[in-house]
Design an enzyme around this catalytic site. Structure first.
Site, short mmCIF file in Angstrom:
data_model
loop_
_atom_site.label_atom_id
_atom_site.label_comp_id
_atom_site.label_asym_id
_atom_site.label_seq_id
_atom_site.Cartn_x
_atom_site.Cartn_y
_atom_site.Cartn_z
N LYS A 77 -1.03 62.93 30.16
CA LYS A 77 -0.12 62.08 31.25
C LYS A 77 0.35 60.76 30.53
O LYS A 77 -0.25 60.06 30.06
CB LYS A 77 -0.95 62.01 32.51
CG LYS A 77 0.41 60.97 33.63
CD LYS A 77 -0.96 60.99 34.74
CE LYS A 77 0.21 60.45 35.92
NZ LYS A 77 -0.91 60.51 37.14
N SER A 152 1.37 62.52 40.63
CA SER A 152 2.34 62.08 40.38
C SER A 152 2.29 63.02 38.65
O SER A 152 2.83 62.63 38.08
CB SER A 152 1.72 60.73 39.70
OG SER A 152 0.38 60.33 39.68
N SER A 176 -3.65 63.00 42.61
CA SER A 176 -2.20 63.14 41.25
C SER A 176 -2.75 64.29 39.91
O SER A 176 -2.09 64.60 39.84
CB SER A 176 -2.32 61.69 41.33
OG SER A 176 -0.67 61.48 41.44
N1 GLN Z 1 0.77 61.01 46.19
C1 GLN Z 1 0.00 59.44 46.10
C2 GLN Z 1 0.95 58.64 45.87
O1 GLN Z 1 1.83 58.04 45.59
C3 GLN Z 1 -1.36 59.74 45.33
C4 GLN Z 1 -0.59 59.15 43.58
C5 GLN Z 1 -1.92 59.72 42.63
O2 GLN Z 1 -2.99 60.11 42.54
N2 GLN Z 1 -1.80 58.95 41.48
O3 GLN Z 1 0.26 57.16 46.03
#
Ligand code: GLN
Length: 490
Positions: A77, A152, A176
């Site tokens: 990532k 994400s 994510s």
């Molecule tokens: N979707 C969640 C957010 O927008 C979690 C994102 C993540 O785990 N990085 O914060």
């Protein structure tokens, strides 16, 4: 079709001499060339260095006993710092950032012999559930390119699902890793908070962020965890307990396990196909010898509001360093220092990141700190206590990973709260610091993947791997492949 291989299978083929690391890397690079223009899973492809690393791996393998991931092509990532390789965090503000050092995760993968194929697309600063907040454009779901792969870590998930690589790393602050794994039929492991070092991982919410893997199966998740887990003096929150040998857990089977089903995760709002797939998964695990028990995690409903105070609060502080001076994009012709800060940040950060910074600054501001931030910390404790109580009765908890299958690109971008609700089953686990594993467990009528989530107690990665491996021995959901065009597509 070497690109199809799991990490374990590729390692065996490399070991026996059936396949070389250069052949394997080339197969992945061809696949990337054919599919990445459509999927947009990778922001940066490091083709040249990947081939050089693969060649070096082949030479090492001929001479010596080699570390376990020698010659295995992986994707990171784009928030793990990679020395000399651009690391954007999906943001305009870091579009040209080339880190002068490696994250601990990067260093450990290199030490284990892995080949870095490239950096995966992601929501900007990991804020999002659909990969649509990326400055580099959305990533597309290999199972239906009109839909999101989740976020994400959407690029990492799509790259694994489309066989662009053998495995990938992501991060999980509120879901994510697990949510994109569920939406792409990949296996996503978020270990216990602190199990894998955060050093050199660009921070979103430091008390929640955790690195983990997206892989083709549970065995591979164990292999990557083995390479990455362990204490790191460079991360003050890294757990100072040696990692066990994760291998034996894979063969233990589900016999004798007590698995909890929390009422709060099976209420209204769960799509019918997801509910049906979860019921079938329960039956599978029962046949494998597990016993199920209904449990309650009463503060589940408070998780989303709690997270959306704590995570933005931490983000507003972490992202202060991107000011056009210390780090990041600098605006043109500023009038003075204040103007430079304002314009650099306004130009560099996208709308969702700006929303989080404002939210976070607000909840931390004088007069509101007690009403929001301190209160959220107390609720966080209650959520963790719910799990602690549950793990006195059960070994592992089974839930859906997401309430629904992959949604269409654009469907939720105008409605942040609806987007936030995508993580309703995963966020609790981060607030409690626990390990979670998402596994493919079926498809809906439209052919979209469904994921189940296993939640374990603190440092309970082994029981997750044990249960997950038992499930994957009894099913073949994880082995299904999306129907993609391109050379050697099928
Ligand atoms: N979707 C969640 C957010 O927008 C979690 C994102 C993540 O785990 N990085 O914060």
């Amino acid at each position: 079709m070497p690109h199809r291989l799991t990490i374990a299978a590729a390692a065996r083929a490399l070991h026996s001499g059936q396949l070389s690391a250069v052949e394997l890397t080339r197969a992945c690079l061809e696949r990337i060339a054919a599919l990445n223009p459509t999927l947009n899973a990778l922001i940066t492809v490091t083709a040249e260095t990947a081939l050089a690393e693969a060649d070096a791996a082949d030479r090492r393998r001929r001479q010596d006993e080699v570390p376990p991931l020698t010659g295995i092509p992986l994707v990171l990532k784009d928030l793990f710092c990679t020395q000399g390789v651009r690391t954007t965090c999906g943001s305009r503000i870091l579009r040209d950032f080339v880190p002068p050092y490696d994250a601990t995760v990067t260093r450990r993968l290199k030490a284990a012999g892995a080949v870095l194929l490239g950096k995966a697309n992601m929501d900007e600063f990991a804020m999002g559930s659909s990969n649509e907040t990326s400055h580099f454009g959305p990533c597309r779901n290999p199972w239906d390119t009109e839909r999101t792969p989740g976020g994400s870590s959407g690029g990492s998930a799509a790259a694994v699902a489309a066989d662009l690589c053998c495995g990938a790393l992501g991060t999980d602050t509120g879901g994510s890793i697990r949510q994109p794994a569920a939406l792409t039929a990949t296996t996503g492991l978020k270990p216990t908070y602190g199990r894998i070092s955060r050093f050199g991982m660009i921070a979103f919410a430091s008390s929640l962020d955790q690195a983990g893997s997206l892989t083709k199966d549970v065995t591979d998740a164990a292999l990557l965890l083995q390479a990455l887990a362990g204490h790191d003096p460079l991360d003050a929150t890294s757990i100072d307990t040696p990692a066990p040998d994760y291998g034996p857990a894979l063969d233990r089977g589900a016999g004798g396990l007590t698995i909890g089903l929390p009422d709060e995760y099976f209420g209204d709002g769960l799509a019918d196909p997801v509910r049906a797939a979860l019921t079938a998964a329960q039956q599978t695990l029962e046949r494998e010898g597990a016993v199920f028990k209904r449990i309650s995690l009463p503060h589940t409903g408070a998780a989303i509001p709690t997270y959306y105070i704590i995570a933005p609060a931490e983000a507003s502080s972490n992202l202060a360093r991107f000011d056009g001076v210390k780090f990041g994009h600098r605006c043109a012709n500023p009038r003075d220092l204040r103007d430079l800060y304002c314009h650099s940040r306004a130009e560099g950060f996208g709308a969702e990141v700006q929303r989080r910074i404002m939210l976070g600054t607000y909840v931390l501001s004088a007069g509101y700190y007690d009403a929001y931030y301190r209160k959220a910390q107390k609720v966080r404790r209650l959520i963790a206590d719910d799990f602690r109580a549950a793990f006195r009765e059960v070994d592992v908890i089974l839930t859906p990973t997401t309430p629904e299958t992959a949604f269409r690109l654009g469907e939720r971008t105008g409605d942040p709260v609806r987007m936030y609700l995508s993580d309703i089953f995963t966020i609790n686990v981060n607030l409690a610091g626990l390990p979670g594993l998402s596994l493919p467990c079926g498809f809906d009528a439209g052919g979209l993947p469904i994921g189940l989530q296993l939640i374990g107690p603190t440092l309970g990665e082994e029981v997750l791997l044990q249960t997950g491996a038992a499930f994957q021995r009894a099913t073949d959901w994880h082995a299904r492949k999306p129907d993609l065009p391109g050379p050697a597509g099928r």
